[in-house]
Design a protein around this motif. Structure first.
Motif, PDB file in Angstrom:
ATOM      1  N   LEU A   1     -28.053 -20.860  25.230  1.00  0.00           N
ATOM      2  CA  LEU A   1     -29.210 -21.740  25.110  1.00  0.00           C
ATOM      3  C   LEU A   1     -30.321 -21.260  26.034  1.00  0.00           C
ATOM      4  O   LEU A   1     -30.043 -20.665  27.083  1.00  0.00           O
ATOM      5  CB  LEU A   1     -28.822 -23.179  25.460  1.00  0.00           C
ATOM      6  N   PRO A   2     -31.568 -21.479  25.679  1.00  0.00           N
ATOM      7  CA  PRO A   2     -32.664 -21.051  26.562  1.00  0.00           C
ATOM      8  C   PRO A   2     -32.638 -21.820  27.883  1.00  0.00           C
ATOM      9  O   PRO A   2     -32.253 -23.000  27.918  1.00  0.00           O
ATOM     10  CB  PRO A   2     -33.916 -21.369  25.748  1.00  0.00           C
ATOM     11  N   ARG A   3     -33.016 -21.143  28.958  1.00  0.00           N
ATOM     12  CA  ARG A   3     -33.073 -21.799  30.266  1.00  0.00           C
ATOM     13  C   ARG A   3     -34.202 -22.818  30.277  1.00  0.00           C
ATOM     14  O   ARG A   3     -35.159 -22.732  29.498  1.00  0.00           O
ATOM     15  CB  ARG A   3     -33.275 -20.762  31.363  1.00  0.00           C
ATOM     16  N   GLU A   4     -34.097 -23.780  31.164  1.00  0.00           N
ATOM     17  CA  GLU A   4     -35.111 -24.827  31.263  1.00  0.00           C
ATOM     18  C   GLU A   4     -36.475 -24.204  31.552  1.00  0.00           C
ATOM     19  O   GLU A   4     -36.625 -23.391  32.468  1.00  0.00           O
ATOM     20  CB  GLU A   4     -34.738 -25.817  32.372  1.00  0.00           C
ATOM     21  N   GLY A   5     -37.446 -24.550  30.757  1.00  0.00           N
ATOM     22  CA  GLY A   5     -38.781 -24.010  30.925  1.00  0.00           C
ATOM     23  C   GLY A   5     -39.016 -22.712  30.184  1.00  0.00           C
ATOM     24  O   GLY A   5     -40.151 -22.235  30.115  1.00  0.00           O
ATOM     25  N   GLN A   6     -37.947 -22.119  29.612  1.00  0.00           N
ATOM     26  CA  GLN A   6     -38.091 -20.864  28.882  1.00  0.00           C
ATOM     27  C   GLN A   6     -38.630 -21.131  27.472  1.00  0.00           C
ATOM     28  O   GLN A   6     -38.145 -22.007  26.771  1.00  0.00           O
ATOM     29  CB  GLN A   6     -36.745 -20.140  28.797  1.00  0.00           C
ATOM     30  N   GLU A   7     -39.637 -20.374  27.062  1.00  0.00           N
ATOM     31  CA  GLU A   7     -40.230 -20.537  25.746  1.00  0.00           C
ATOM     32  C   GLU A   7     -39.281 -19.976  24.677  1.00  0.00           C
ATOM     33  O   GLU A   7     -38.867 -18.820  24.743  1.00  0.00           O
ATOM     34  CB  GLU A   7     -41.579 -19.820  25.675  1.00  0.00           C
ATOM     35  N   ASP A   8     -38.927 -20.785  23.691  1.00  0.00           N
ATOM     36  CA  ASP A   8     -37.963 -20.360  22.661  1.00  0.00           C
ATOM     37  C   ASP A   8     -38.519 -20.514  21.254  1.00  0.00           C
ATOM     38  O   ASP A   8     -37.928 -20.034  20.290  1.00  0.00           O
ATOM     39  CB  ASP A   8     -36.667 -21.181  22.804  1.00  0.00           C
ATOM     40  N   GLN A   9     -39.660 -21.199  21.110  1.00  0.00           N
ATOM     41  CA  GLN A   9     -40.292 -21.436  19.811  1.00  0.00           C
ATOM     42  C   GLN A   9     -39.370 -22.185  18.845  1.00  0.00           C
ATOM     43  O   GLN A   9     -39.506 -22.073  17.630  1.00  0.00           O
ATOM     44  CB  GLN A   9     -40.747 -20.114  19.182  1.00  0.00           C
ATOM     45  N   GLY A  10     -38.421 -22.926  19.388  1.00  0.00           N
ATOM     46  CA  GLY A  10     -37.534 -23.710  18.529  1.00  0.00           C
ATOM     47  C   GLY A  10     -36.544 -22.893  17.738  1.00  0.00           C
ATOM     48  O   GLY A  10     -35.997 -23.377  16.743  1.00  0.00           O
ATOM     49  N   LEU A  11     -36.272 -21.642  18.170  1.00  0.00           N
ATOM     50  CA  LEU A  11     -35.370 -20.767  17.413  1.00  0.00           C
ATOM     51  C   LEU A  11     -33.905 -21.000  17.742  1.00  0.00           C
ATOM     52  O   LEU A  11     -33.033 -20.499  17.039  1.00  0.00           O
ATOM     53  CB  LEU A  11     -35.729 -19.298  17.671  1.00  0.00           C
TER      54      LEU A  11
END
Length: 482
Positions: free
Chosen positions: A367-377
């Motif tokens: 999972l993306p780290r907190e604050g990391q931009e993932d674009q909902g992917l």
């Protein structure tokens, strides 16, 4: 099989069917791309040997010539007869061959023969042809069963194996058996049935050496973790007579066979050999199919689909790859569900594209780290209340069937009529061919759509659809037809 090597998720790619153009770098008698004894092989790994390519054709007849174009990852195989080439193409149309763990694709060439006499570097190909054909001729001379105490192939061995699956905790399908046993050679025919309350199968290889290797390697192994144990022995039969291609029997060399009524008649010789009745059936055969309900490219973006639409396992996490948005990583609840998905998803079609599935090298989807931009992917569905298999021993495990054009509908409230349901399934891209309620229970119904691809999309779109009165529609594939 059945161990930690089955990582916990599958890697999926939606890609158009490649049509690959024939090469023009050699001379030969050319004709339109109808059946030809010259076959064009694409996506050939650069490190593959001549013998490995020749071995693709040997089970179907004598290979008379080979041309490798390593710079183009292509090759041409010339069979001794057009009949052998047709049988080979028919087989590999339903069972994609793999070389060096990579899929390769075979089609008819527009050349009638290979003329390679004046081409350089053909010495290795000719030597490999002589060696492989000689070895195969020697194996065939053995006639096919019983291995000696040193494990060597003995005269009289049959190319037909009898397989019993013990401790059947998960359903095992004909397709699962085909995938496992194809690792040891070309599987020509499979018949599944139940005898003495045990799921059994008869499986015929192209030659006895393949059967010998499969028996030695697979006997006593588990298909899934701590269950579905294979007991493999040689059959007294030397050939199988398959009359229907369906979820219980399959002749991979005869795509023209009818599907029958799902209850193939056993050959009299087979009945005598096993004391079986004239009709064979299995409640488990074909029961381990799955639905390729994954994210796909639409109008410039990807939307990971709800895990409620997965009818073959519980999806915990989904990640669409940032730089390759036609690819997704899907983490299943356990290794068994990942294996089931991989075994059956590959080759299904969705939105006009073919889905490809392999086991990923990753153990989990991060999972993306907190604050990391993932674009909902990346999405986490592990806590979803809609998972179908979270309860141990769930009856849903008993109602798993391959994708089909006929869908099973359940949890229908009394106020919903046939017209309402037909209208629901008559949206863009769907064609309703037939519909009927269950006579004894109008909470359930069958609906037949125009194709398997339509049914897959309808299941994705309409499973868990709110029908009112606190009823959400349940959709799954049916083994029945209307």
């Amino acid at each position: 099989m059945g161990s930690a090597v089955f990582k916990f998720f599958v890697y999926l790619s939606l890609s158009p069917i490649a049509n690959g153009n024939d090469s023009r770098q050699f001379k030969g008698d050319r004709s339109p791309c109808g059946p030809s004894r010259v076959l064009h092989v694409r996506k050939v790994p650069i490190e593959v040997s001549e013998a490995e390519l020749i071995s693709l054709g040997v089970p179907f007849g004598r290979v008379t010539n080979l041309l490798m174009l390593k710079g183009k990852n292509q090759a041409f195989i010339e069979m001794a007869s057009e009949e052998a080439a047709i049988t080979m193409v028919n087989y590999y149309t339903t069972a994609t061959p793999h070389v060096r763990n990579q899929p390769v694709y075979i089609q008819y060439s527009n050349h009638r023969e290979l003329k390679t006499d004046n081409l350089p570097n053909q010495g290795r190909a000719q030597a490999a042809l002589q060696a492989v054909n000689a070895v195969h001729s020697g194996n065939m001379a053995l006639g096919g069963s019983a291995s000696g105490s040193d494990g060597a192939l003995m005269p009289g061995q049959s190319p037909v194996l009898r397989i019993i699956v013990e401790n059947l905790f998960y359903p095992v399908s004909l397709e699962v058996l085909h995938q496992i046993f194809s690792k040891f050679g070309t599987v020509l025919k499979i018949i599944t049935f139940t005898k003495n309350n045990q799921f059994q199968a008869l499986l015929q290889y192209a030659d006895a050496m393949n059967a010998h290797h499969a028996k030695v390697t697979l006997d006593g192994q588990n298909i899934y973790n701590a269950c579905c144990t294979l007991r493999v022995e040689f059959s007294k039969l030397t050939s199988l007579n398959v009359k229907y291609n369906n979820d219980k029997s399959r002749d991979f060399t005869r795509l023209d066979l009818p599907s029958g009524d799902g209850q193939p008649t056993m050959d009299p010789a087979m009945s005598a050999a096993f004391g079986a009745p004239g009709i064979i059936s299995s409640p488990y055969a074909g029961a381990a199919g799955f639905c390729p309900t994954i994210g796909f490219s639409q109008a410039g973006g990807y939307t990971p689909l709800s895990p409620s639409s997965w009818v073959y396992g519980d999806v915990h996490r989904v990640k669409i790859l940032f730089n390759k948005k036609e690819n997704a990583l899907i983490q299943m609840a356990d290794a068994t569900q990942a294996q089931l998905a991989m075994s059956h998803l590959n080759g299904q079609r969705l939105h006009g594209k073919v889905i490809r599935v392999t086991i990923s090298k990753h153990q989990t989807v991060q999972l993306p780290r907190e604050g990391q931009e993932d674009q909902g992917l990346t999405k986490d569905f592990s806590g979803s209340p809609l998972h179908r298999f979270k309860k141990p021993g769930s009856k849903n495990f008993q109602n798993i069937f391959p994708p089909s054009a006929t869908l099973h509908l359940s949890n229908i409230p009394p106020s919903v009529t046939e017209d309402v349901l037909k209208d629901l399934f008559s949206g863009p891209g769907y064609t309703v061919k037939a519909f009927k309620f269950f006579q004894k229970d109008r909470k359930m119904a069958l609906i037949q759509l125009g194709s398997v691809e339509e049914a897959i999309q309808a299941l994705i779109d309409l499973h868990n659809h709110d029908l009112g009165e606190n009823h959400h529609l349940r959709v799954s594939f049916s083994k029945s037809t209307i």
